[in-house]
Enzyme design. Structure first.
Site, PDB file in Angstrom:
ATOM      1  N   SER A 165      12.985  28.704 -14.287  1.00 35.99           N
ATOM      2  CA  SER A 165      12.240  29.896 -13.928  1.00 35.99           C
ATOM      3  C   SER A 165      12.989  31.134 -14.368  1.00 35.99           C
ATOM      4  O   SER A 165      14.220  31.188 -14.294  1.00 35.99           O
ATOM      5  CB  SER A 165      12.018  29.937 -12.405  1.00 35.99           C
ATOM      6  OG  SER A 165      11.603  31.209 -11.978  1.00 35.99           O
ATOM      7  N   LYS A 166      12.253  32.146 -14.804  1.00 31.05           N
ATOM      8  CA  LYS A 166      12.854  33.421 -15.205  1.00 31.05           C
ATOM      9  C   LYS A 166      13.616  34.041 -14.039  1.00 31.05           C
ATOM     10  O   LYS A 166      14.619  34.728 -14.229  1.00 31.05           O
ATOM     11  CB  LYS A 166      11.749  34.363 -15.687  1.00 31.05           C
ATOM     12  CG  LYS A 166      12.255  35.699 -16.230  1.00 31.05           C
ATOM     13  CD  LYS A 166      12.907  35.551 -17.583  1.00 31.05           C
ATOM     14  CE  LYS A 166      13.304  36.882 -18.172  1.00 31.05           C
ATOM     15  NZ  LYS A 166      14.025  36.764 -19.426  1.00 31.05           N
TER      16      LYS A 166
END
Length: 484
Positions: free
Chosen positions: A250-251
């Protein structure tokens, strides 16, 4: 063999997509096949301007080149789906004529209401096929009346379908669990599920490697091939890439775009070496692999199916290794963008020249994990250093003892001729004195090193003094003595 990498032009290249592109590329090259780029832009609401050009540039930087694509015509184009709508119209009509697909006139409001009712009854949300058996007359009437519609695939209502994955073997699906999914959207644009089957057939794709999130769609794809009477390519679904905690990348938890890693100073060699080991491993257990090594050793059947783990510490290990292998002049060129801010802080012309930068980079080469480390690691060479006098104190020495020790070091170093001011001469002079007097090395070298760098941790004092030069080294030591 003909393989394809088929991304959507939705922005930067995800590290997981790089792994997919690499595996697809290696599958082709290990079999002397063709590697094709196809742009799947059917969801045009998510398209980012310039994304295709950026994708080609970043893969070119990393060393993955295509044999065919929007920028290299191999005779199977267009290679962008939005330019192939007439082709899809032809083949969807063929399915309609065969009664393998049908028009669905359900409004979004009806579909929302249907799904809400199914959820309240704790049923799986699924289209209820109310339009599946409309008569030809009713369909024609509603079409002539201008009603909006989608076209859905007519799935079998019972029985099972068995599909074959090259990594997992046969996988069985119950037809009753599958939905009559949409093939053509209400705007006339095909869905991924329809377009990629048509394109893979027409582009003569022999092997499809894609993420295992597409396994649920696998039977729908195979049924489409059967509806057209086409031979399906061989499929291999690649495992998920998880973070170290076992969750999805995930960013929010860190960088996921290849461009981010490039900006931080990760090398193409290390990114490729790292990515290839997320789901595949060479049989000889040698994990240091060039792209040529990968092409020689890679086989589709050796890909694992367990989730791969993205471990940035392992990426740092590879990057540090490849930085250490770089010829110094090449490494200096790579480091210059990261040194620009440091260089801007000095007014000394000698510190802007390549011969000085070469010494600075050589000193950090063994310590760097990424190119951007060079900025912080070498800042003290280019600007005045600031530190508290307490940092000069070694263990239980008093300030007066440290001051005396520094004064002695400065006196010794001042005796070295300017033309002989190199690491080996400095080290020999200092160490000979300490040995002759039976003095503790740390009592003298710690304050000397701190006086030159203003830091707790850095390369050794002899290497630093060599780079700084005699004049600046003695000036910094004098400033330290004054602090005490």
């Amino acid at each position: 063999m003909r393989t394809r990498f088929a991304p959507s032009p939705t922005g930067y290249l995800h590290i997981g997509s790089l792994r997919t592109a690499l595996f697809v590329y290696l599958a082709a090259k290990s079999m002397d096949g063709k590697f094709i780029l196809r742009i799947e832009d059917t969801d045009q609401s998510r398209e980012v301007s310039g994304a295709v050009e950026n994708l080609i540039k970043i893969l070119d930087w990393i060393g993955i080149n295509f044999d065919e694509g929007p920028h290299i015509d191999g005779g199977f184009g267009p290679y962008t789906q939005s330019q192939r709508v007439e082709i899809y119209n032809k083949y969807i009509q063929e399915l309609l004529d065969k009664d393998e697909a049908y028009h669905c006139f359900c409004t979004p409001e009806r579909l929302d209401s249907m799904r809400k009712e199914q959820q309240e009854k704790k049923q799986a949300p699924r289209y209820d096929r109310i339009c599946r058996n409309l008569s030809k007359e009713e369909v024609l009437g509603r079409l002539s009346g201008g009603e909006r519609y989608v076209i859905r695939q007519k799935m079998p209502l019972d029985g099972e379908i068995v599909v074959h994955d090259e990594l997992r073997g046969d996988i069985t699906f119950k037809c009753a669990d599958m939905e009559d999914h949409v093939l053509i959207k209400s705007n006339g644009i095909p869905t991924y599920q329809f377009a990629n089957v048509v394109d893979d057939h027409l582009m003569e794709i022999t092997h499809v490697l894609r993420g295992d999130e597409w396994i649920a769609s696998f039977p729908k794809n195979i049924l489409l091939y059967k509806s057209f009477g086409w031979e399906a390519p061989k499929f291999a679904h690649l495992s998920l890439i998880l973070n170290k905690e076992g969750g999805k990348l995930s960013k929010r938890q860190g960088d996921v775009a290849v461009e981010d890693y490039r900006a931080k100073g990760y090398l193409p060699e290390s990114l490729l070496n790292f990515c290839v080991l997320m789901g595949w491993h060479p049989k000889d257990d040698n994990e240091i692999l060039s792209l040529a090594d990968m092409q020689e050793k890679f086989r589709i059947e050796d890909i694992g199916i367990s989730p791969a783990v993205f471990d940035v510490e392992k990426l740092d290990y590879f990057n540090g290794y490849y930085i250490r292998q770089k010829p110094l002049e090449e490494l200096v060129a790579l480091c210059k963008p990261y040194l620009a801010e440091n260089i801007s802080k000095t007014s000394e012309e000698r510190k802007k020249r390549d011969d000085f930068l070469k010494k600075v980079v050589a000193l950090e080469q063994e310590r760097m994990k990424k190119l951007s480390d060079i900025k912080e690691g070498t800042e003290f060479f280019f600007s005045e250093i600031e530190y508290e006098s307490e940092l000069l104190i070694w263990k239980k020495l008093t300030k007066e003892e440290v001051k005396n020790n520094l004064e002695k070091m400065a006196e010794l170093l001042n005796e070295i001729q300017e033309g002989n001011w190199i690491k080996t001469s400095i080290e020999e002079r200092v160490m000979a004195y300490l040995k002759a007097k039976d003095l503790k090395v740390g009592d003298y070298l710690w304050p000397m090193r701190v006086s030159l760098t203003g830091r707790k941790a850095s390369p050794g004092p002899f290497e630093i003094a060599d780079v700084l030069g005699k004049k600046e080294s003695l000036e910094r030591m004098k400033n330290a003595i004054n602090k005490l």
